[in-house]
Design an enzyme around this catalytic site. Sequence first.
Site, PDB file in Angstrom:
ATOM      1  N   VAL A   1       0.837  -1.196   0.000  1.00  0.00           N
ATOM      2  CA  VAL A   1       0.000   0.000   0.000  1.00  0.00           C
ATOM      3  C   VAL A   1       0.873   1.248   0.000  1.00  0.00           C
ATOM      4  CG1 VAL A   1      -1.761   1.293   1.273  1.00  0.00           C
ATOM      5  CG2 VAL A   1      -1.845  -1.211   1.207  1.00  0.00           C
TER       6      VAL A   1
ATOM      7  N   ASP B   1     -10.127 -12.301   7.508  1.00  0.00           N
ATOM      8  CA  ASP B   1      -8.671 -12.166   7.659  1.00  0.00           C
ATOM      9  C   ASP B   1      -8.379 -11.135   8.740  1.00  0.00           C
ATOM     10  OD1 ASP B   1      -6.077 -12.817   7.113  1.00  0.00           O
ATOM     11  OD2 ASP B   1      -5.880 -11.532   5.359  1.00  0.00           O
TER      12      ASP B   1
END
Length: 522
Positions: free
Chosen positions: A133, A286
């Site tokens: 990211v 997750d």
Amino acid sequence: MTNIFRGAFILWVMLRNGLDELALNSFKKPWLLRLTRILTLGRKLDAPRGQRIRQTLESLGPIFVKFGQVLSTRRDLLPVDIADELALLQDRVPPFSSEVAIGIIERAFKKSVDDIFVSFDRQPVASASIAQVHFAVLKDRQGQAREVAVKVLRPDMLSVIDKDLALLGMMAGWVESLSDDGKRLKPREVVAEFNKYLHDELDLVREASSAAQLRRNMADLDLVLIPEMYWDYCMPEVIVMERMKGVPISQVERLREAGVDIPKLARDGVNIFFTQVFRDGFFHADMHPGNIQVSLDPATFGRFISLDFGIVGTLTEGDKEYLAQNFIAFFRRDYKRVAELHIESGWVPAATRVDELEAAVRAVCEPYFDRPLKELSLGLILMRLFQTSRRFQVEIQPQLVLLQKTLLNIEGLGRQLDPDLDLWHTAKPFLENWMVEQIGPSKLIKELRNEAPRYAKMLPELPRLLFDFLQQSSSKNHARDLKALLVEQKRTNSLLQAIIYGGIGFLLGLIVMQVLARVRLF
């Protein structure tokens, strides 16, 4: 042949990093120890064992990194040094080149990065097993500058994952063919389930759509923030989303110093999980600490921030109802009902004696009730249930593997936030209210409303269908069929009358109960 080479490489990496010492330190076969020493001549093991385990998982690729991420939440099962090192896998996986990331972005949008963004940080802020990211500033359609996060898929991920999954599939086949327990555990179906979810994770547009769905589902809960997706800038290899600002949930002391109510935060996490699972049947699967932050902004202070929606789980209405009944039976210590549910669902052979299964489940679960989370390990409970299940030939349900994994993640987060959290008593009221909604009048009205369009379409067609049926009947059987049809019509009319009268009586009863309740209240 490819699988053999990959398996040999995995074994080689583990040996070079000294993981054989962890597995064989209590092994009593001298010849195996001597063979291991020969294969590992010249290696240096100066680094601590936790670091060596982390480096091994990083070297073996994304599937093994995800395995380490799950393990990192289980501090009750791992030594502190290993758990601390595995925690680094959550958001500090080595990044790939920023030039490569920029090339992927420019290829996806067919523009240079400077034309797409007002500014773009070359240095990645987070790096995970599947993507990394970068922060940037983007002008939206109204020309307003927005702080965004740009997620870029790692290059050549598909081939790496396919190789590892092929190897896991081969190993699952061995386990299934060589062991009776292997057949019961359905390892090939479990691998196929992970295969599906890992491939879904490689399509970032799918991740963006999952985030949008979760954002809609959780909008009325006011407990969790989920980033908005900028759909004009979402591609399979790149997605652009709202930048979220929060403190990682692993920094508990920092959150406490900022004034966050940590016990409430732990309860909210349980509430979020059970809402996603049982109300929506669509849950973030997750939820390791690297994907969870807490907002310190005054407008949203103390709320969770969820990130990374590459893996989500779904449950059918049947799955939700069955699981809810199991949870409630556990919470009420109704072990007989737990045994009956396992038999009714087909998880155990129909000939299984209820009293024997009830006694086995009670022996596993009873010692753990009324304990705080610091004294309770779902991992250990599952291990004991697994050992017990061998006797009763319980079949593992592959569609619930993600839910089991997520439940362990939630337990790990809860233990980290508030060791005194009582998971049973926190979840029990939610599940009981949910069951009341499933079997109460509101559920009936909702179902009737949902089915109304179908019935509205069918009713006008009934006269024509009846006429066609009569026309097609032979003259020989015409009278008999017509008589049978009239009998069925009378039965239908009687049934409809009973339903109508019963419904009216039910509604009147509800009204009377409401009136009596208000009279008693005032």
